[in-house]
Design a protein around this motif. Structure first.
Motif, PDB file in Angstrom:
ATOM      1  N   ARG A   1      30.513  40.805  55.840  1.00 47.39           N
ATOM      2  CA  ARG A   1      30.719  42.127  55.221  1.00 47.39           C
ATOM      3  C   ARG A   1      29.643  42.408  54.187  1.00 47.39           C
ATOM      4  N   ALA A   2      29.302  41.400  53.370  1.00 45.71           N
ATOM      5  CA  ALA A   2      28.256  41.577  52.363  1.00 45.71           C
ATOM      6  C   ALA A   2      26.914  41.859  53.027  1.00 45.71           C
ATOM      7  N   HIS A   3      26.621  41.115  54.091  1.00 45.73           N
ATOM      8  CA  HIS A   3      25.352  41.314  54.805  1.00 45.73           C
ATOM      9  C   HIS A   3      25.254  42.727  55.373  1.00 45.73           C
ATOM     10  N   ARG A   4      26.329  43.221  55.971  1.00 49.74           N
ATOM     11  CA  ARG A   4      26.337  44.574  56.547  1.00 49.74           C
ATOM     12  C   ARG A   4      26.113  45.650  55.489  1.00 49.74           C
TER      13      ARG A   4
ATOM     14  N   ILE B   1      24.523  43.554  50.476  1.00 49.19           N
ATOM     15  CA  ILE B   1      24.872  42.923  49.207  1.00 49.19           C
ATOM     16  C   ILE B   1      24.585  41.432  49.311  1.00 49.19           C
ATOM     17  N   GLU B   2      23.986  40.863  48.257  1.00 52.53           N
ATOM     18  CA  GLU B   2      23.723  39.426  48.247  1.00 52.53           C
ATOM     19  C   GLU B   2      25.038  38.672  48.104  1.00 52.53           C
ATOM     20  N   PHE B   3      25.265  37.686  48.949  1.00 50.01           N
ATOM     21  CA  PHE B   3      26.498  36.908  48.910  1.00 50.01           C
ATOM     22  C   PHE B   3      26.287  35.697  48.019  1.00 50.01           C
ATOM     23  N   PRO B   4      27.169  35.480  47.024  1.00 51.58           N
ATOM     24  CA  PRO B   4      26.962  34.348  46.102  1.00 51.58           C
ATOM     25  C   PRO B   4      27.156  33.013  46.800  1.00 51.58           C
TER      26      PRO B   4
END
Length: 117
Positions: A63-66, A69-72
């Protein structure tokens, strides 16, 4: 004494009590990640099993990639950082292992068969 006509059943706990506890744990551990917090994991699966929430079809990383957004990245256990639950995971693990090692070195008793050498 029980007769043939006696039926014994285990005491029942209201299902809503279990669900309410799961909701409380989800709120209390809101900042935790399910992969690293046993409390949140159990609460989440309790709510899924009771139909209160539906599991995501796409992982948080996807979801972050789509969304761009950088995923921690989860902190490493070796850096001694605090988990969201407020414990220093590496420090806690080290204390447990030290305690086990200390127990192994302690003598069992005075001449018992099982005494360690």
């Amino acid at each position: 004494m029980l007769s043939e006509d006696t039926i014994a059943t285990a005491p029942a706990i209201c299902g809503s009590a279990e669900i309410e506890l799961a909701h409380q744990q989800m709120r209390r551990h809101r900042a935790c990640r399910i992969e690293t917090c046993a409390w949140k994991w159990v609460a989440y699966h309790t709510l899924v099993a009771n139909g209160r929430i539906a599991p995501q079809r796409v992982s948080p990383r996807e979801r972050a990639h789509r969304r761009g957004i950088e995923f921690p990245i989860a902190p490493s256990l070796t850096d001694g950082s605090l988990s969201a639950c407020g414990t220093t995971e590496f420090t806690l693990l080290q204390r447990v292992l030290d305690g086990l090692l200390q127990d192994m070195r302690a003598p069992l008793g005075d001449g018992c068969e099982g005494e360690r050498r």
